[in-house]
Design a protein around this motif. Structure first.
Motif, short mmCIF file in Angstrom:
data_model
loop_
_atom_site.label_atom_id
_atom_site.label_comp_id
_atom_site.label_asym_id
_atom_site.label_seq_id
_atom_site.Cartn_x
_atom_site.Cartn_y
_atom_site.Cartn_z
N LEU A 96 6.97 30.92 9.56
CA LEU A 96 7.50 31.85 8.67
C LEU A 96 8.78 32.50 9.06
O LEU A 96 9.55 32.69 8.38
CB LEU A 96 6.34 32.85 8.31
CG LEU A 96 6.64 34.28 7.46
CD1 LEU A 96 6.93 33.50 6.21
CD2 LEU A 96 5.83 35.15 7.48
N LYS A 97 8.74 32.64 10.38
CA LYS A 97 9.88 33.82 10.94
C LYS A 97 11.25 32.70 10.98
O LYS A 97 12.31 33.30 10.62
CB LYS A 97 9.74 34.16 12.38
CG LYS A 97 10.45 35.10 12.91
CD LYS A 97 10.11 35.43 14.33
CE LYS A 97 10.71 36.67 14.66
NZ LYS A 97 10.01 37.24 15.90
N ASP B 127 2.44 29.02 9.57
CA ASP B 127 2.14 30.02 10.45
C ASP B 127 3.14 31.14 10.51
O ASP B 127 4.28 31.08 10.11
CB ASP B 127 1.69 29.11 11.71
CG ASP B 127 2.71 28.40 12.21
OD1 ASP B 127 3.81 28.49 11.58
OD2 ASP B 127 2.66 27.96 13.31
N ASP B 128 2.88 31.97 11.53
CA ASP B 128 3.76 33.04 11.52
C ASP B 128 5.24 32.48 12.13
O ASP B 128 6.16 33.28 11.94
CB ASP B 128 3.07 34.20 12.51
CG ASP B 128 1.83 34.83 11.78
OD1 ASP B 128 1.99 34.88 10.47
OD2 ASP B 128 1.18 35.48 12.47
N PRO C 278 0.31 33.00 5.84
CA PRO C 278 0.80 33.38 4.81
C PRO C 278 1.03 32.00 3.99
O PRO C 278 1.28 30.96 4.32
CB PRO C 278 2.10 33.76 5.49
CG PRO C 278 2.09 33.92 6.96
CD PRO C 278 0.82 33.04 7.19
N GLU D 275 -0.66 42.96 8.51
CA GLU D 275 -0.07 43.69 9.45
C GLU D 275 -1.23 44.30 10.42
O GLU D 275 -2.03 44.97 9.66
CB GLU D 275 0.73 44.72 8.97
CG GLU D 275 1.90 44.20 7.81
CD GLU D 275 2.98 43.50 8.98
OE1 GLU D 275 3.23 44.02 10.30
OE2 GLU D 275 3.62 42.63 8.65
N PRO E 202 1.32 38.23 5.48
CA PRO E 202 0.27 38.35 6.72
C PRO E 202 -0.10 39.60 6.92
O PRO E 202 0.52 40.54 6.61
CB PRO E 202 1.28 37.89 7.73
CG PRO E 202 2.56 38.08 7.45
CD PRO E 202 2.70 37.88 5.85
#
Length: 76
Positions: free
Chosen positions: A26-27, A22-23, A2, A44, A42
């Motif tokens: 991002l979180k 990265d994920d 993302p 899904e 990203p």
């Protein structure tokens, strides 16, 4: 991966900068409120259809007519 636009300072990056994350990052940045917008969301994963389970009846609890029998005390 993302791509996001920052809403606040992140290290040496100023607000409005676009960075690849990265994920996990991002979180974490979303949790901390540092993301102004996600530019490339990203992908899904498509939901995997779950197998249907046969309906099982719920267990029933039998109620006794005598309330003293429920508590284990003798009725006077």
């Amino acid at each position: 991966m993302p791509r996001i636009k920052l809403a606040n300072w992140y290290g040496d990056r100023k607000p409005g900068d676009e960075i690849d994350v990265d994920d996990v990052l991002l979180k974490a940045l979303r949790r901390d409120g540092l993301i102004a917008e996600v530019i490339e969301a990203p992908a899904e994963p498509s939901p995997v259809p779950q197998q249907e389970r046969p309906a099982q009846p719920e267990p029933t609890v039998e109620q006794s007519a005598d309330p003293a029998a429920e508590t284990g005390r003798k009725r006077r």
